[in-house]
Design a protein around this motif. Structure first.
Motif, PDB file in Angstrom:
ATOM      1  N   TYR A 293      -6.561   3.520   4.498  1.00  0.00           N
ATOM      2  CA  TYR A 293      -5.828   3.583   3.237  1.00  0.00           C
ATOM      3  C   TYR A 293      -6.725   3.360   2.021  1.00  0.00           C
ATOM      4  O   TYR A 293      -6.344   3.677   0.900  1.00  0.00           O
ATOM      5  CB  TYR A 293      -4.704   2.540   3.210  1.00  0.00           C
ATOM      6  N   GLY A 294      -7.910   2.763   2.254  1.00  0.00           N
ATOM      7  CA  GLY A 294      -8.782   2.430   1.142  1.00  0.00           C
ATOM      8  C   GLY A 294      -9.692   3.563   0.715  1.00  0.00           C
ATOM      9  O   GLY A 294      -9.828   3.839  -0.479  1.00  0.00           O
TER      10      GLY A 294
ATOM     11  N   GLY B 276      -4.728   0.927  -1.198  1.00  0.00           N
ATOM     12  CA  GLY B 276      -5.120   0.221   0.018  1.00  0.00           C
ATOM     13  C   GLY B 276      -6.449  -0.490  -0.108  1.00  0.00           C
ATOM     14  O   GLY B 276      -6.671  -1.531   0.511  1.00  0.00           O
ATOM     15  N   LEU B 277      -7.337   0.073  -0.935  1.00  0.00           N
ATOM     16  CA  LEU B 277      -8.677  -0.503  -1.065  1.00  0.00           C
ATOM     17  C   LEU B 277      -8.594  -1.966  -1.508  1.00  0.00           C
ATOM     18  O   LEU B 277      -9.153  -2.856  -0.864  1.00  0.00           O
ATOM     19  CB  LEU B 277      -9.474   0.320  -2.082  1.00  0.00           C
TER      20      LEU B 277
ATOM     21  N   PHE C 279      -6.101  -4.324   0.984  1.00  0.00           N
ATOM     22  CA  PHE C 279      -6.664  -4.774   2.256  1.00  0.00           C
ATOM     23  C   PHE C 279      -7.940  -5.586   2.052  1.00  0.00           C
ATOM     24  O   PHE C 279      -8.320  -6.370   2.914  1.00  0.00           O
ATOM     25  CB  PHE C 279      -6.849  -3.603   3.210  1.00  0.00           C
TER      26      PHE C 279
ATOM     27  N   SER D 278      -8.708   6.179  -1.930  1.00  0.00           N
ATOM     28  CA  SER D 278      -8.782   5.797  -3.354  1.00  0.00           C
ATOM     29  C   SER D 278     -10.166   6.076  -3.912  1.00  0.00           C
ATOM     30  O   SER D 278     -10.341   6.152  -5.121  1.00  0.00           O
ATOM     31  CB  SER D 278      -8.439   4.318  -3.580  1.00  0.00           C
ATOM     32  N   LEU D 279     -11.175   6.194  -3.030  1.00  0.00           N
ATOM     33  CA  LEU D 279     -12.523   6.520  -3.488  1.00  0.00           C
ATOM     34  C   LEU D 279     -12.778   8.027  -3.383  1.00  0.00           C
ATOM     35  O   LEU D 279     -13.903   8.490  -3.533  1.00  0.00           O
ATOM     36  CB  LEU D 279     -13.571   5.776  -2.648  1.00  0.00           C
TER      37      LEU D 279
ATOM     38  N   THR E  72       0.837  -1.202   0.000  1.00  0.00           N
ATOM     39  CA  THR E  72       0.000   0.000   0.000  1.00  0.00           C
ATOM     40  C   THR E  72       0.873   1.254   0.000  1.00  0.00           C
ATOM     41  O   THR E  72       0.559   2.258  -0.649  1.00  0.00           O
ATOM     42  CB  THR E  72      -0.925   0.017   1.237  1.00  0.00           C
TER      43      THR E  72
ATOM     44  N   TYR F 178      -7.149  -0.503   8.568  1.00  0.00           N
ATOM     45  CA  TYR F 178      -6.288  -0.149   7.437  1.00  0.00           C
ATOM     46  C   TYR F 178      -7.102   0.035   6.162  1.00  0.00           C
ATOM     47  O   TYR F 178      -6.845   0.941   5.369  1.00  0.00           O
ATOM     48  CB  TYR F 178      -5.242  -1.243   7.196  1.00  0.00           C
ATOM     49  N   PHE F 179      -8.077  -0.855   5.946  1.00  0.00           N
ATOM     50  CA  PHE F 179      -8.938  -0.774   4.762  1.00  0.00           C
ATOM     51  C   PHE F 179      -9.622   0.592   4.722  1.00  0.00           C
ATOM     52  O   PHE F 179      -9.702   1.236   3.681  1.00  0.00           O
ATOM     53  CB  PHE F 179      -9.974  -1.903   4.798  1.00  0.00           C
TER      54      PHE F 179
ATOM     55  N   VAL G  98      -7.153  -5.071  10.005  1.00  0.00           N
ATOM     56  CA  VAL G  98      -7.315  -5.018   8.553  1.00  0.00           C
ATOM     57  C   VAL G  98      -8.448  -4.062   8.182  1.00  0.00           C
ATOM     58  O   VAL G  98      -8.332  -3.283   7.229  1.00  0.00           O
ATOM     59  CB  VAL G  98      -7.563  -6.432   7.980  1.00  0.00           C
TER      60      VAL G  98
END
Lengths: 210, 218
Positions: free
Chosen positions: B77-78, A176-177, A180, B81-82, A170, B73-74, B70
């Motif tokens: 960090y996720g 990360g999407l 993870f 991206s959106l 990441t 973090y999702f 997890v």
């Protein structure tokens, strides 16, 4: 697909940490449950306090203690520290599983075995333990599943398991999407497999004892 | 007390804001997570259409099956991206609230099932709509039944606020870690942090047993 390959680099270490900690807990829980059922009231109370205390401290704090604090006396690798920390917690939880399983064996079974004149050791080995074993299978697997998820905490002390690889990638790709999601899918997959194995072992063992 | 315990008593005082931060993280996660858990519990009601039940089940299993770290973090960090930027604290609360919703949906489901079927029938015969019967008759009793289980779960969430360390939130464990790094001696601050977590956790469990006794007597 590329991400799955990267994250799967950590599978081996995740499984080694999980299974080693569980094995350590299975052994450690034996003396703990013996103390917890000791004839002496003080011994029982103290051991109950120790078990409660171990469980009241968050797993991540245990890992930090094993990795950062214990290093003053003995230097452990991050994997060894993770196994030690999670193993201690598992021992405390499984001792309660053992205790519940032993208590679930009906009092009549003890009385019947004793009235047959069986020596205490035989009562334990031939009558009580097989029944307690069956009663303990499901709770032990349930704990095993939550232990498996806790192995992800080892990433925070640098163990190169699943979560570590997802985090590392990441920081390179900023994706990360997906990374993870892949890591989460691995944990969910392993949880499902453990759940099925637990059901299978439970049904086999129930037939064996009955 | 002075120097009796060396650095230990200093740490006790200086970590109290961190303990407060951890407690606030837990409280926020639970305040959002419990209603979410009730919602999930209603969505997986056996009477519902499978197109409602199935996706709800999948979402719940994701919350229960993935690890707390997890999910944190999702979220952290996720979501960027959106196009959604979240702070560490927001990510931790969002993730722990989601986990709370997923885990407690099962607890609430069991509570709703434990309420006698006659209660629903009686409410219906009084002319209450299904929604009203649920809100005024079934849920209050179900929540009463599962209160000890919810307290037990709250202790677990309080413990897992420590994973917010991973996204640089100044909660209890982060402060202990920083103090250890400054002193180049991690033992004392970590033992103090562990003790503080244990005190709160054990006090809550003691409360749980007390509530359990009262629920059983009622």
């Amino acid at each position: 697909m590329h991400y799955i390959e990267i994250v799967s680099n950590g599978i081996q270490q995740t499984l080694v940490i999980g299974f080693s900690a569980f094995a350590m807990g299975l052994v450690l829980a034996v003396p703990l449950v013996c103390l917890r059922r000791a004839p002496n009231r003080v011994v029982r109370l103290v051991s109950a306090g120790v078990i409660e205390l171990i469980r009241a401290i968050p797993p991540l704090v245990w890992l930090f203690i094993c990795y950062f604090a214990i290093s003053e006396w003995i230097v452990l690798s991050s994997m060894q520290a993770a196994i030690l920390g999670l193993g201690v917690i598992t021992g405390a939880y499984l001792s309660e599983v053992y205790r519940g399983a032993l208590n679930s064996v009906a009092v009549g079974q003890w009385e019947a075995a004793q009235s047959l004149g069986l020596p205490p050791a035989t009562v334990y080995v031939r009558v009580i333990l097989p029944q307690a074993f069956v009663a303990g299978i499901q709770p032990a697997f349930t704990y095993g599943i939550s232990l498996l998820k806790d192995t992800s905490l080892a990433a925070l002390i640098g163990a190169t398991e699943i979560t570590y690889w997802a985090l590392r990638e990441t920081r390179v790709t900023f994706d990360g999407l997906q990374l993870f999601a892949v890591a989460g899918a691995f944990y969910i997959g392993f949880s499902l497999i453990l759940g099925w194995v637990g059901d299978f072992v439970d049904s086999k063992a129930t037939k064996w004892v009955a | 007390m002075g120097d009796v315990f060396g650095p230990f008593d200093d740490y006790f005082v200086s970590f109290l804001p961190g303990l407060g931060y951890s407690a606030a993280l837990a409280a926020a996660s639970l305040v959002i997570g419990f209603p979410l858990g009730i919602t999930f519990a209603l969505l997986i009601d056996p009477k519902r259409h499978f197109l409602v039940k199935l996706p709800s089940r999948v979402v719940i299993e994701c919350g229960r099956g993935a690890s707390a770290l997890v999910i944190v973090y999702f979220t952290y960090y996720g979501l960027p991206s959106l196009g959604v930027r979240v702070s560490g604290a927001a990510a931790a609360i969002g993730a722990l609230a989601f986990a709370t919703g997923a885990y407690t949906s099962v607890i609430f489901r069991a509570g709703i099932r434990a309420v006698d079927a006659g209660q629903g029938e009686a409410a219906a015969s009084l002319g209450l709509s299904r929604a009203k019967a649920l809100r005024l008759v079934i849920l209050p009793q179900a929540i009463r039944i599962v209160t000890p289980a919810l307290i037990g779960f709250s202790v677990i969430i309080f413990q897992y606020t420590s994973v917010a360390f991973a996204v640089a939130v100044p909660e209890l464990l982060s402060r202990a870690y920083s103090a250890g790094a400054i002193a180049y001696d991690y033992g004392p601050p970590l033992y103090v942090a562990g003790t503080l977590y244990a005190i709160v956790g054990l006090a809550a469990l003691w409360l749980m047993h007390d509530v359990e006794r009262r629920v059983r007597r009622a």
